[in-house]
Design a protein around this motif. Structure first.
Motif, short mmCIF file in Angstrom:
data_model
loop_
_atom_site.label_atom_id
_atom_site.label_comp_id
_atom_site.label_asym_id
_atom_site.label_seq_id
_atom_site.Cartn_x
_atom_site.Cartn_y
_atom_site.Cartn_z
N VAL A 153 35.26 81.30 77.28
CA VAL A 153 34.68 79.65 76.10
C VAL A 153 35.90 79.35 76.14
O VAL A 153 37.09 79.89 76.04
N GLN A 154 36.25 77.85 76.84
CA GLN A 154 36.98 77.27 76.17
C GLN A 154 37.11 75.76 75.48
O GLN A 154 36.16 75.17 75.48
N TRP A 155 37.27 76.16 74.08
CA TRP A 155 36.83 74.95 73.08
C TRP A 155 37.24 73.91 72.89
O TRP A 155 39.32 73.94 73.74
N THR A 156 37.50 72.67 72.94
CA THR A 156 38.10 71.52 73.10
C THR A 156 37.69 70.35 71.69
O THR A 156 36.52 70.34 71.43
N SER A 157 38.11 69.75 70.83
CA SER A 157 38.29 68.96 69.89
C SER A 157 37.56 67.28 70.60
O SER A 157 38.15 67.12 71.61
N ALA A 163 39.75 67.06 64.11
CA ALA A 163 39.59 67.89 63.64
C ALA A 163 40.38 68.55 65.11
O ALA A 163 39.91 68.19 66.22
N LYS A 164 41.54 70.02 65.00
CA LYS A 164 41.55 70.81 65.61
C LYS A 164 41.29 71.61 65.97
O LYS A 164 40.83 71.90 64.93
N VAL A 165 41.20 72.27 67.58
CA VAL A 165 39.95 73.54 67.82
C VAL A 165 41.04 74.30 68.22
O VAL A 165 42.28 74.13 69.44
N SER A 166 40.91 75.92 67.60
CA SER A 166 42.27 76.26 68.52
C SER A 166 41.04 76.93 69.50
O SER A 166 39.99 77.31 69.85
N ALA A 167 42.21 77.87 70.58
CA ALA A 167 41.85 78.61 71.49
C ALA A 167 40.12 79.74 71.31
O ALA A 167 39.53 79.99 72.16
N GLY A 168 40.61 79.84 70.19
CA GLY A 168 39.81 81.58 69.72
C GLY A 168 38.50 80.87 68.97
O GLY A 168 37.58 81.15 68.63
N GLY A 169 37.84 79.43 68.81
CA GLY A 169 37.12 78.26 68.16
C GLY A 169 37.45 78.15 66.74
O GLY A 169 36.46 77.46 65.83
N LYS A 170 39.36 78.00 65.80
CA LYS A 170 39.22 77.89 64.77
C LYS A 170 39.04 76.35 64.12
O LYS A 170 40.16 76.61 65.25
#
Length: 170
Positions: A153-157, A163-170
């Motif tokens: 899964v690739q997370w983006t904002s 809001a920023k999102v890390s590669a781990g979804g945080k």
């Protein structure tokens, strides 16, 4: 035809043969220059099983060198490549597609491809929406089907100012 007519015809024929022999056309074919470097349109790629990608020689040095190449796959079970550079992803794993110059066998270019199983389902766990105050965090979680071999899964904002999102979804 009289004797004079035959002589005149013979002289004219000889004249035309002589002229035709003097007229030449350059039919030599210029050999293509040997390339010293090839560059492909992709150095790396990520694909899912069943995807197709066309690789091309983007640049060659020197500029007027031959661009003709022979395409090969390091593992045809993961990805196959046609003589035109069309790559078809067949199974998950890593593969290298190589373009080798037909004119200078010492020159080649490579594209490293990672092939994942096609994602069939992506499920988010937790709330559908979160309200956070400045400085608060939440970790988003996702489940992918199939669980093994699927693309991570690739997370983006949509707005990193909010809001920023890390590669781990945080």
């Amino acid at each position: 035809m009289t004797g004079k007519g035959k002589k005149m015809t013979a002289w004219m024929l000889a004249f035309f043969v002589l002229i035709a022999g003097c007229i030449t056309t350059d039919t030599t074919v210029q050999a293509a220059k040997k390339p010293t470097k090839l560059t492909l349109n992709n150095k790396t790629a990520v694909m899912s099983v069943g995807d197709k990608l066309t690789l091309k020689v983007k640049a060659v040095k020197p500029k007027n060198a031959a661009k003709s190449v022979k395409w090969t796959s390091s593992n045809k079970k993961i990805a196959a490549v046609s003589s035109a550079g069309k790559v078809t992803a067949k199974g998950n794993g890593k593969v290298t597609i190589t373009a080798k110059s037909k004119v200078n066998k010492k020159v080649s270019a490579k594209c490293k491809i990672t092939v994942y199983k096609a994602t069939k389902k992506l499920t988010l766990s937790g709330e559908k929406a979160y309200t956070l105050k400045k400085g608060e965090t939440v970790t988003l979680k996702a489940a992918v089907t199939p669980a093994k071999g699927a693309q991570p899964v690739q997370w983006t904002s949509s707005s990193t100012k909010v809001a920023k999102v890390s590669a781990g979804g945080k």
